[in-house]
Design a protein around this motif. Structure first.
Motif, PDB file in Angstrom:
ATOM      1  N   LYS A 270       1.007  -1.191   0.025  1.00  0.00           N
ATOM      2  CA  LYS A 270      -0.095   0.022   0.006  1.00  0.00           C
ATOM      3  C   LYS A 270       0.921   1.071  -0.066  1.00  0.00           C
ATOM      4  N   GLN A 271       1.995   1.181   0.509  1.00  0.00           N
ATOM      5  CA  GLN A 271       2.897   2.142   0.696  1.00  0.00           C
ATOM      6  C   GLN A 271       3.635   2.509  -0.817  1.00  0.00           C
ATOM      7  N   PHE A 272       3.762   1.312  -1.549  1.00  0.00           N
ATOM      8  CA  PHE A 272       4.372   1.604  -2.854  1.00  0.00           C
ATOM      9  C   PHE A 272       3.237   2.279  -3.791  1.00  0.00           C
ATOM     10  N   ILE A 273       2.131   1.769  -3.669  1.00  0.00           N
ATOM     11  CA  ILE A 273       0.770   2.319  -4.494  1.00  0.00           C
ATOM     12  C   ILE A 273       0.770   4.188  -3.982  1.00  0.00           C
ATOM     13  N   VAL A 274       0.848   4.378  -2.747  1.00  0.00           N
ATOM     14  CA  VAL A 274       0.776   5.743  -2.604  1.00  0.00           C
ATOM     15  C   VAL A 274       1.971   6.396  -3.186  1.00  0.00           C
ATOM     16  N   PHE A 275       3.125   5.985  -2.825  1.00  0.00           N
ATOM     17  CA  PHE A 275       4.265   6.402  -3.406  1.00  0.00           C
ATOM     18  C   PHE A 275       4.095   6.672  -4.819  1.00  0.00           C
ATOM     19  N   MET A 276       3.769   5.754  -5.799  1.00  0.00           N
ATOM     20  CA  MET A 276       3.559   5.914  -7.351  1.00  0.00           C
ATOM     21  C   MET A 276       2.378   7.093  -7.606  1.00  0.00           C
ATOM     22  N   GLY A 277       1.494   7.320  -6.597  1.00  0.00           N
ATOM     23  CA  GLY A 277       0.549   8.451  -6.477  1.00  0.00           C
ATOM     24  C   GLY A 277       1.270   9.421  -6.628  1.00  0.00           C
ATOM     25  N   LEU A 278       1.931   9.644  -5.452  1.00  0.00           N
ATOM     26  CA  LEU A 278       2.851  10.939  -5.335  1.00  0.00           C
ATOM     27  C   LEU A 278       3.647  11.172  -6.514  1.00  0.00           C
ATOM     28  N   ALA A 279       4.412  10.166  -6.798  1.00  0.00           N
ATOM     29  CA  ALA A 279       5.505  10.306  -7.951  1.00  0.00           C
ATOM     30  C   ALA A 279       4.586  10.977  -8.958  1.00  0.00           C
ATOM     31  N   TYR A 280       3.358  10.780  -9.367  1.00  0.00           N
ATOM     32  CA  TYR A 280       2.648  11.182 -10.584  1.00  0.00           C
ATOM     33  C   TYR A 280       2.151  12.588 -10.299  1.00  0.00           C
ATOM     34  N   ASN A 281       1.840  12.539  -9.015  1.00  0.00           N
ATOM     35  CA  ASN A 281       1.651  14.197  -8.658  1.00  0.00           C
ATOM     36  C   ASN A 281       2.912  15.125  -8.613  1.00  0.00           C
ATOM     37  N   ILE A 282       3.903  14.602  -8.563  1.00  0.00           N
ATOM     38  CA  ILE A 282       5.006  15.532  -9.054  1.00  0.00           C
ATOM     39  C   ILE A 282       5.116  15.480 -10.589  1.00  0.00           C
ATOM     40  N   LEU A 283       4.857  14.664 -11.391  1.00  0.00           N
ATOM     41  CA  LEU A 283       5.040  14.761 -12.892  1.00  0.00           C
ATOM     42  C   LEU A 283       4.024  16.006 -13.399  1.00  0.00           C
ATOM     43  N   THR A 284       2.813  15.930 -12.652  1.00  0.00           N
ATOM     44  CA  THR A 284       1.873  16.957 -13.307  1.00  0.00           C
ATOM     45  C   THR A 284       2.237  18.299 -13.343  1.00  0.00           C
ATOM     46  N   PRO A 285       2.823  18.670 -12.136  1.00  0.00           N
ATOM     47  CA  PRO A 285       3.253  20.178 -12.021  1.00  0.00           C
ATOM     48  C   PRO A 285       4.725  20.354 -12.804  1.00  0.00           C
ATOM     49  N   ALA A 286       5.551  19.242 -12.831  1.00  0.00           N
ATOM     50  CA  ALA A 286       6.676  19.343 -13.542  1.00  0.00           C
ATOM     51  C   ALA A 286       6.459  19.783 -14.996  1.00  0.00           C
ATOM     52  N   LYS A 287       5.308  18.708 -15.489  1.00  0.00           N
ATOM     53  CA  LYS A 287       4.930  19.049 -16.950  1.00  0.00           C
ATOM     54  C   LYS A 287       4.360  20.575 -17.014  1.00  0.00           C
ATOM     55  N   ALA A 288       3.563  21.119 -15.869  1.00  0.00           N
ATOM     56  CA  ALA A 288       3.122  22.312 -16.014  1.00  0.00           C
ATOM     57  C   ALA A 288       4.270  23.570 -16.102  1.00  0.00           C
ATOM     58  N   ILE A 289       5.211  23.255 -15.552  1.00  0.00           N
ATOM     59  CA  ILE A 289       6.545  24.006 -15.402  1.00  0.00           C
ATOM     60  C   ILE A 289       7.020  24.149 -16.785  1.00  0.00           C
ATOM     61  N   SER A 290       7.268  22.819 -17.239  1.00  0.00           N
ATOM     62  CA  SER A 290       7.879  22.951 -18.339  1.00  0.00           C
ATOM     63  C   SER A 290       6.991  23.484 -19.576  1.00  0.00           C
ATOM     64  N   LYS A 291       5.969  23.373 -19.725  1.00  0.00           N
ATOM     65  CA  LYS A 291       4.988  24.131 -20.474  1.00  0.00           C
ATOM     66  C   LYS A 291       5.187  25.485 -20.353  1.00  0.00           C
ATOM     67  N   ALA A 292       4.940  26.264 -19.065  1.00  0.00           N
ATOM     68  CA  ALA A 292       5.410  27.393 -18.694  1.00  0.00           C
ATOM     69  C   ALA A 292       6.572  28.019 -19.163  1.00  0.00           C
ATOM     70  N   SER A 293       7.649  27.112 -19.260  1.00  0.00           N
ATOM     71  CA  SER A 293       9.020  27.663 -19.596  1.00  0.00           C
ATOM     72  C   SER A 293       8.738  27.704 -21.101  1.00  0.00           C
ATOM     73  N   TYR A 294       8.107  26.849 -22.008  1.00  0.00           N
ATOM     74  CA  TYR A 294       7.976  26.990 -23.250  1.00  0.00           C
ATOM     75  C   TYR A 294       7.151  28.494 -23.422  1.00  0.00           C
ATOM     76  N   SER A 295       6.124  28.785 -22.644  1.00  0.00           N
ATOM     77  CA  SER A 295       5.488  30.156 -22.740  1.00  0.00           C
ATOM     78  C   SER A 295       6.357  31.080 -22.588  1.00  0.00           C
ATOM     79  N   VAL A 296       7.056  30.999 -21.740  1.00  0.00           N
ATOM     80  CA  VAL A 296       8.062  32.317 -21.231  1.00  0.00           C
ATOM     81  C   VAL A 296       9.202  32.352 -22.444  1.00  0.00           C
ATOM     82  N   LYS A 297       9.612  31.522 -23.035  1.00  0.00           N
ATOM     83  CA  LYS A 297      10.345  31.629 -24.061  1.00  0.00           C
ATOM     84  C   LYS A 297       9.619  32.434 -25.090  1.00  0.00           C
ATOM     85  N   LYS A 298       8.644  31.970 -25.460  1.00  0.00           N
ATOM     86  CA  LYS A 298       7.864  32.521 -26.516  1.00  0.00           C
ATOM     87  C   LYS A 298       7.578  33.986 -25.988  1.00  0.00           C
ATOM     88  N   GLY A 299       6.978  34.349 -24.829  1.00  0.00           N
ATOM     89  CA  GLY A 299       6.818  35.749 -24.370  1.00  0.00           C
ATOM     90  C   GLY A 299       7.927  36.663 -24.397  1.00  0.00           C
TER      91      GLY A 299
END
Length: 569
Positions: A270-299
């Motif tokens: 159960k700890q591993f399943i929760v850990f995987m959920g948390l790891a995915y929880n990092i990827l979502t904002p990380a993707k948002a930040i990478s997308k934002a860095s694209y926007s910043v370069k355009k801006g």
């Protein structure tokens, strides 16, 4: 974790003693056991009650999450739109502050593009990610802290792979700024063509040049199409790349973490399943930040274009100790000035005195430097050598607003605005009454046609005064100067655009206005300046001869030839 515990292990022995805190790395177990303890206390032996409690807890947490999300967006809206408003206001203030010469080098459409599309690009690229700057890093930090409490080893493993995927994403984004800059510049180009087309529509139609101008516009929009496609395709590559790299990281994590559960037994299922959920929880904002860095370069490209105007220093700024001058008492002195717009001198060592109450006329062929004197006296440009003085004070030592307050300018092109007759005249004196406006119109011989307009002085005259004839427009320009009632008048070929009848009407008005007033009259038609106190004949930026009308005729020089050419006796 408590939810998984309730669902998959309902028969598990519930803790009867309140768990104790044993350090940060064991916080995951402490948190899980504490919740289990409180759930078992509340639900007793009934597992369904425990399930309801955990579900209520989850719903409450997500309700709070979304409530605060909304509040964050609510307050940031004011910030985003406020920054946008301030940017546009600052840009407009700067547009008014910069000298006339700045716009002779830049296309108007390019300046308009900076106000419109560039500022909007800043809104989309910078301001839309303001919440990300605060929210996503915090999400990542707290998620990492929870991950560390479950497994330090697994967390370190994750952090070996995230920077690698981040580096790959950044490689794609590097060319975005360059591509975005091309898009913004091309937008300025086709807006300029549009602006010129609207200004010169009569000429384009009369010369059957529609196809030529349509070709120029289509070439520009084709380049814009090509640059935009290139930019968007590069931007669109961001999402699938980051998605694939993210899943790659999750896949490696499943392999490594799965071994820890199945082979080593060092991690609970159960700890591993929760850990995987948390790891995915990092990827979502990380993707948002990478997308934002694209926007910043355009801006960045749009921001640089806006800042180019905002950071441009006007060469005509008032000095820190500039004086205010409210009156004119003796003379205007043009003292040995030289001036060039680009490479060639337009005026060379030119000197002239204009005593108070006298009218001085400047005549000569086109390109002799007459209108340049008007531009320099009103300080639209600064002299390269020498100086211009009023009552012995260099005009560069005076505040521009103070200097221009002493002067009234009537130009060859009657510049009017898409507003009523009254509001166009009130530019000369904002607080004037309707009676004063009508008096000014009468002096300028304009009242005769204004009174017959559908709404009199409240009639809208169209874009650039397009509903009026050339003579009518010029008489309104003169009425504006009459209302201002300044001590110094500068008339830059004020009657050259008029027909003979209008010219006679306006000439009477000008003579009325110029009585006991200091005037510099720049004229092409010599009939308009015969009564001037002094006539200065200019040739290639220098004085060829000067004197009164009679004196110059008697000399039999350049002036006499000009008079004969214009068939005046």
């Amino acid at each position: 974790m408590p939810l998984l515990e309730v669902l998959f292990n309902p028969e598990a022995e519930k803790p009867t003693v309140k768990p104790s805190y044993e350090g940060f790395t064991e916080f995951g177990n402490y948190f899980s056991n504490s919740l289990n303890y409180y759930i078992s206390e509340m639900a007793g032996s009934d597992a369904s009650k425990a399930l309801i409690f955990v579900i209520a807890l989850i719903i409450s947490v997500f309700f709070l999450k979304n409530l605060f999300n909304y509040l964050a967006m609510y307050f940031i809206t004011f910030l985003r739109n406020g920054v946008l408003k301030d940017l546009r206001n600052d840009l407009y203030d700067k547009t008014l502050e910069l000298p006339v010469s700045f716009y002779s080098e830049k296309r108007k459409g390019d300046v308009l593009a900076r106000f419109g599309t560039d500022v909007l690009e800043i809104q989309h690229s910078f301001l839309s990610i303001l919440e990300l700057i605060f929210r996503e890093p915090l999400t990542i930090i707290f998620t990492i802290l929870f991950m560390l409490t479950i497994s330090v080893k697994l967390t370190i493993f994750v952090f070996i792979f995230i920077p690698i995927s981040g580096f790959i994403i950044s490689l794609i984004g590097k060319s975005l700024k360059r591509k975005s800059d091309k898009v913004q510049k091309e937008q300025g180009t086709f807006l300029s063509i549009l602006e010129e087309t609207l200004s010169g529509l009569k000429v384009i139609k009369s010369y059957n040049s529609e196809r030529n101008f349509a070709g120029k516009f289509q070439n520009s929009t084709s380049r814009f199409f090509k640059f935009s496609n290139s930019l968007l395709n590069r931007t669109n590559l961001a999402k699938p790349t980051s998605e694939f790299l993210g899943i790659g990281v999750i896949g490696i994590l499943l392999w490594f973490g799965g071994r820890m559960v199945l082979v080593d037994g060092s991690l609970d299922g159960k700890q591993f399943i929760v850990f995987m959920g948390l790891a995915y929880n990092i990827l979502t904002p990380a993707k948002a930040i990478s997308k934002a860095s694209y926007s910043v370069k355009k801006g960045n490209a749009a921001a640089e274009r806006v800042l180019e105007i905002l950071n441009t220093n006007s060469p005509l700024e008032d000095k820190s100790k500039a004086k205010t001058k409210d009156d004119f008492t003796s003379e205007i002195g043009i003292n040995n000035i030289s001036f060039k717009y680009e490479d060639d001198l337009v005026l060379k060592n030119f000197s002239l005195k204009v005593p108070k109450g006298k009218s001085v006329a400047l005549v000569g062929q086109s390109g002799s430097g007459k209108s340049t004197i008007a531009n320099l006296a009103t300080r639209f440009y600064d002299v390269n050598q020498g100086n211009i003085s009023i009552d012995g004070e260099d005009i560069r030592d005076l505040k521009k607003s103070s200097l221009r307050g002493l002067m009234g300018l009537v130009t060859q092109d009657s510049i009017l605005f898409n507003d009523t007759v009254k509001n166009n005249i009130l530019i000369g004196k904002e607080e004037a009454s309707d009676d004063e406006v009508i008096d000014a119109l009468k002096i300028a011989n304009a009242w005769e046609f204004v009174k017959d307009l559908p709404n009199g002085i409240e009639t809208n005259i169209g874009d650039a005064g397009g509903k009026l004839s050339g003579g009518q427009k010029q008489r309104l320009s003169i009425a504006r100067a009459v209302l201002k009632n300044p001590p110094i008048m500068i008339l830059d070929e004020a009657t050259s655009a008029l027909d003979t009848e209008s010219e006679r009407l306006v000439q009477v008005a000008l003579e009325n206005m110029m009585k006991n007033r200091t005037s510099i009259v720049i004229a092409h038609r010599l009939s308009t300046i015969q009564n001037a106190d002094q006539i200065v004949v200019m040739s290639k930026g220098e004085i060829a001869e000067q004197g009164t009308h009679e004196e110059l005729l008697a000399k039999g020089g350049v002036y006499k030839k000009l008079v004969e050419m214009q068939s005046f006796e």
